[in-house]
Write a protein that holds these residues in place. Structure first.
Motif, mmCIF file in Angstrom:
data_model
loop_
_atom_site.group_PDB
_atom_site.id
_atom_site.type_symbol
_atom_site.label_atom_id
_atom_site.label_comp_id
_atom_site.label_asym_id
_atom_site.label_seq_id
_atom_site.Cartn_x
_atom_site.Cartn_y
_atom_site.Cartn_z
ATOM 1 N N TYR A 76 0.876 -1.173 0.000
ATOM 2 C CA TYR A 76 0.000 0.000 0.000
ATOM 3 C C TYR A 76 0.909 1.218 0.000
ATOM 4 N N HIS A 78 -0.038 4.455 -0.675
ATOM 5 C CA HIS A 78 -0.625 5.774 -0.387
ATOM 6 C C HIS A 78 -0.056 6.291 0.926
ATOM 7 N N SER A 79 -0.007 7.603 1.053
ATOM 8 C CA SER A 79 0.722 8.173 2.190
ATOM 9 C C SER A 79 -0.036 9.359 2.779
ATOM 10 N N PHE A 80 0.596 10.015 3.733
ATOM 11 C CA PHE A 80 0.026 11.251 4.281
ATOM 12 C C PHE A 80 0.305 12.429 3.352
ATOM 13 N N GLY A 81 1.206 12.259 2.424
ATOM 14 C CA GLY A 81 1.499 13.290 1.439
ATOM 15 C C GLY A 81 2.360 14.405 2.001
ATOM 16 N N ARG A 82 2.873 15.228 1.099
ATOM 17 C CA ARG A 82 3.637 16.410 1.515
ATOM 18 C C ARG A 82 2.696 17.602 1.542
ATOM 19 N N PRO A 83 2.753 18.404 2.595
ATOM 20 C CA PRO A 83 1.856 19.564 2.641
ATOM 21 C C PRO A 83 2.222 20.586 1.559
ATOM 22 N N SER A 84 1.213 21.138 0.922
ATOM 23 C CA SER A 84 1.474 22.170 -0.072
ATOM 24 C C SER A 84 1.600 23.520 0.638
ATOM 25 N N TRP A 87 -1.641 24.901 1.824
ATOM 26 C CA TRP A 87 -2.183 24.247 3.015
ATOM 27 C C TRP A 87 -1.461 24.760 4.271
ATOM 28 N N PRO B 156 -6.018 8.610 -3.343
ATOM 29 C CA PRO B 156 -5.417 8.038 -2.131
ATOM 30 C C PRO B 156 -6.452 7.612 -1.082
ATOM 31 N N LEU B 159 -7.725 4.215 -2.061
ATOM 32 C CA LEU B 159 -6.692 3.192 -1.828
ATOM 33 C C LEU B 159 -6.605 2.855 -0.344
ATOM 34 N N GLU B 160 -6.755 3.859 0.508
ATOM 35 C CA GLU B 160 -6.737 3.619 1.949
ATOM 36 C C GLU B 160 -7.918 2.727 2.351
ATOM 37 N N GLY B 370 -6.270 9.167 8.409
ATOM 38 C CA GLY B 370 -4.978 8.471 8.314
ATOM 39 C C GLY B 370 -4.373 8.679 6.936
ATOM 40 N N ALA B 371 -3.392 7.862 6.599
ATOM 41 C CA ALA B 371 -2.732 7.974 5.303
ATOM 42 C C ALA B 371 -3.790 7.921 4.196
ATOM 43 N N GLY B 372 -3.639 8.761 3.204
ATOM 44 C CA GLY B 372 -4.576 8.787 2.088
ATOM 45 C C GLY B 372 -5.792 9.663 2.342
ATOM 46 N N THR B 374 -5.873 12.323 4.772
ATOM 47 C CA THR B 374 -5.605 13.676 5.275
ATOM 48 C C THR B 374 -5.743 14.705 4.153
ATOM 49 N N TRP B 376 -3.794 17.009 3.231
ATOM 50 C CA TRP B 376 -2.595 17.231 2.403
ATOM 51 C C TRP B 376 -2.321 16.058 1.465
ATOM 52 N N ALA B 377 -2.727 14.846 1.845
ATOM 53 C CA ALA B 377 -2.622 13.730 0.891
ATOM 54 C C ALA B 377 -3.545 13.987 -0.297
ATOM 55 N N ALA B 380 -2.114 16.946 -2.430
ATOM 56 C CA ALA B 380 -0.937 16.547 -3.211
ATOM 57 C C ALA B 380 -1.383 15.739 -4.433
#
Lengths: 105, 470
Positions: A76, A78-84, A87, B156, B159-160, B370-372, B374, B376-377, B380
């Motif tokens: 898996y 997918h992630s928390f992503g990088r803040p823009s 944001w 995302p 997918l989560e 959680g991941a996907g 948030t 900011w996810a 992005a």
């Protein structure tokens, strides 16, 4: 449902297959969607899988599905992503609002 | 070999087997539904539903008072205004959202009536709820998700949800974009003989009624008052329908029920191109506009979610406003919760200013994050598909093109949806549906179903043409 062979040579994979070809799709689809095949993916255990080759997988619930192996040990990503920056600007504005107000009791 | 048409032509037969309900007993022609009988057909009483849910850790979630948000909102409200804001922390349900309530009765019923597993077509939190309830009841679960565009890119958040379903032991089938999701569902139901845990059966809607009941009980216990307004996120209308029914079960007939959707009005939901250009996968106008104006478009013959019966008001908010509300909830209240569930919170931050200080406004849910999931996810990902992210007012947002993140609370706004126009659109379609003059029963049904008691059966035609030019 058949009994699953849980031997150690089974590998967790992701397979993909075409469900409907472009000509056989729902008439209610918009044109950009109708021009494409309807595809599906699922994950399960396969014996001696090779990427790009067909395989039968046994899914988490013991169902057998067939498709082309697209990934071995799929994870898996997918992630928390990088803040823009936008944001972060919003976050900082909220921080200022919260810090500038008498909150709590 | 199942082809599209051969499976679709067996739609009614497959769904009859997969729900155990023969919808013909509740219908007469293409319009009329005996809604009271449909809802009673589950065979479970309110106390039994509560008991079944509590026995599996579903419901009984904390009601939290958002004191700091109330204080911030009151600074923007006229003197004497600014309602107390409460939120039902539905993230505390076993799979992290109110959807456990919807899955719980289906899972129990499926086991009791001899099915070996349950199936749902959903890209949302509902998949995790079905997987979780199936695990608790010792059933199999298959979740079918519309997940990828033709380039193989997946949102995302979707997918989560697939990860979570697999973590809970479900088989997940992820498809590309298209209305054939329903075909996939029928095919899987036909192949397995499992139960269709649709979001739109009476089992699902009855499971939500406990949320409305708890909202009244918790609010009275905490404030000594009944809620003046309950603000619900609206996708297919299940939550608004179930909560409003629960409010009535608990004697709160006068509480204002407000539906809220994220405004995605310029995006086509079945378009491969548009699919990933939205940062919300549910609670948006792509569902709420078609489902309010014609509810019988669900994956069961007749929809038990019929929100026009219950909605007092319907508003939309921008994606950026929901992201702002999500961040504000985290920083001001110490609650990091998921994005779509905060759709109603974003509207509440505006609507609370209209209510008196003594009034209580209840936001119906939170969801896990959680991941996907948030903001900011999401942002992005939006950037990678060419959506511009800017700081700006809700009015600057262009769904699919620009997401505008507000930088102050007073910038938040919500837009009124003309509910009379939605009711009119439904009535026009209803009048045309049978292809002959409506029977008295159909007229009475249309009055109830479109929420038009003030208009009455005699006024339907006049109402249908009101506002039409020329």
């Amino acid at each position: 449902m058949s009994t699953v062979n849980k031997s150690s040579d089974q590998t967790w994979v992701e397979v993909e297959w075409t469900v409907l070809e472009p000509g056989g799709r729902a008439a209610s689809s918009p044109p950009d969607t109708q021009a494409l095949p309807y595809r599906a993916r699922a994950r399960g255990m396969a014996t001696d899988p090779e990427i790009g080759h067909d395989a039968e997988v046994v899914t988490m619930i013991g169902r057998r599905l067939r498709g082309c192996v697209r990934d071995i040990h799929p994870g898996y990503e997918h992630s928390f992503g990088r803040p823009s920056p936008e944001w972060v600007r919003m976050k900082n504005a909220i921080r200022d609002l919260v810090q500038g107000t008498e909150l709590g009791e | 070999m199942n082809t599209y048409n051969s499976v679709m032509s067996r739609n009614a037969e497959i769904l009859r087997k997969a729900t155990g309900l023969d919808y013909r007993q509740f219908t007469d022609g293409p319009l009329f539904v005996n809604y009271v009988a449909l809802m009673a057909s589950t065979g479970y009483g309110a106390a039994e539903v509560r008991g079944l849910q509590r026995a599996r850790g579903v419901g009984g979630t904390p009601m939290l008072e958002l004191r700091n948000l109330t204080r911030l909102v009151r600074k923007l409200a006229p003197p004497g205004y600014g309602a107390r804001i409460l939120v039902k922390d539905e993230a505390a349900n076993p799979s992290g959202s109110f959807k456990d309530r919807r899955a719980s009765i289906s899972a129990h019923h499926a086991l009791r009536t001899g099915y070996r597993g349950i199936v749902a077509a959903t890209s949302g939190n509902y998949g995790a709820a079905v997987a979780s309830q199936a695990a608790m009841y010792g059933l199999g679960a298959i979740i079918i998700q519309e997940a990828y565009d033709s380039a193989g890119r997946g949102q995302p958040e979707i997918l989560e949800k697939a990860r979570k379903c697999e973590a809970l032991g479900a088989e997940v089938i992820q498809t590309t974009v298209g209305p054939e999701l329903f075909y996939m569902l029928l095919k899987v139901l036909d192949e397995t003989g499992w139960f269709n845990a649709s979001l739109y059966t009476p089992f699902s809607i009855q499971g939500i009624e406990t949320l409305g009941e708890e909202i009244v009980q918790n609010t009275v216990a905490m404030t000594g008052r009944r809620p003046a307004m309950v603000v619900c996120t609206h996708a297919g209308g299940g939550m608004c329908t179930g909560v409003a029914r629960g409010l009535r079960n608990a004697g709160s007939d006068n509480t204002h029920v407000v539906g809220v959707s994220v405004d995605l009005s310029e995006l086509h939901m079945a378009s491969d191109h548009d699919f990933n250009r939205k940062s919300f996968t549910t609670g948006h106008t792509g569902f709420s506009v078609p489902f309010t104006s014609w509810p019988d478009r669900a994956d069961v013959p007749r929809n038990a979610a019929r929100s026009l019966r219950y909605l007092d008001r319907f508003v939309t908010v921008s994606q950026g406003s929901v992201f702002y509300a999500t961040e504000l909830l985290a920083q001001a209240e110490g609650l990091e919760r998921g994005p779509a569930g905060n759709t109603s919170l974003a509207a509440a931050l505006v609507l609370a200013r209209e209510l008196a200080r003594d009034d209580v406004l209840v936001v119906t849910e939170t969801e896990y994050t959680g991941a996907g999931k948030t903001p900011w996810a999401q942002l992005a990902f939006a950037r990678t598909v060419g959506v511009d992210v800017v700081n700006g007012l809700p009015g600057d947002e262009r769904p699919g093109q620009v997401i505008a993140l507000p930088t102050s609370l007073d910038q938040l706004d919500c837009s009124e949806v003309d509910l009379a126009a939605v009711r009119r659109s439904y009535v026009r379609r209803g009048i045309d549906a049978p292809g002959r003059a409506l029977t008295a029963a159909e007229r009475a049904f249309l009055v109830e179903d479109a929420g038009l008691r003030d208009v009455g059966a005699a006024g339907l035609e006049e109402f249908a043409v009101a506002g039409v030019a020329g």
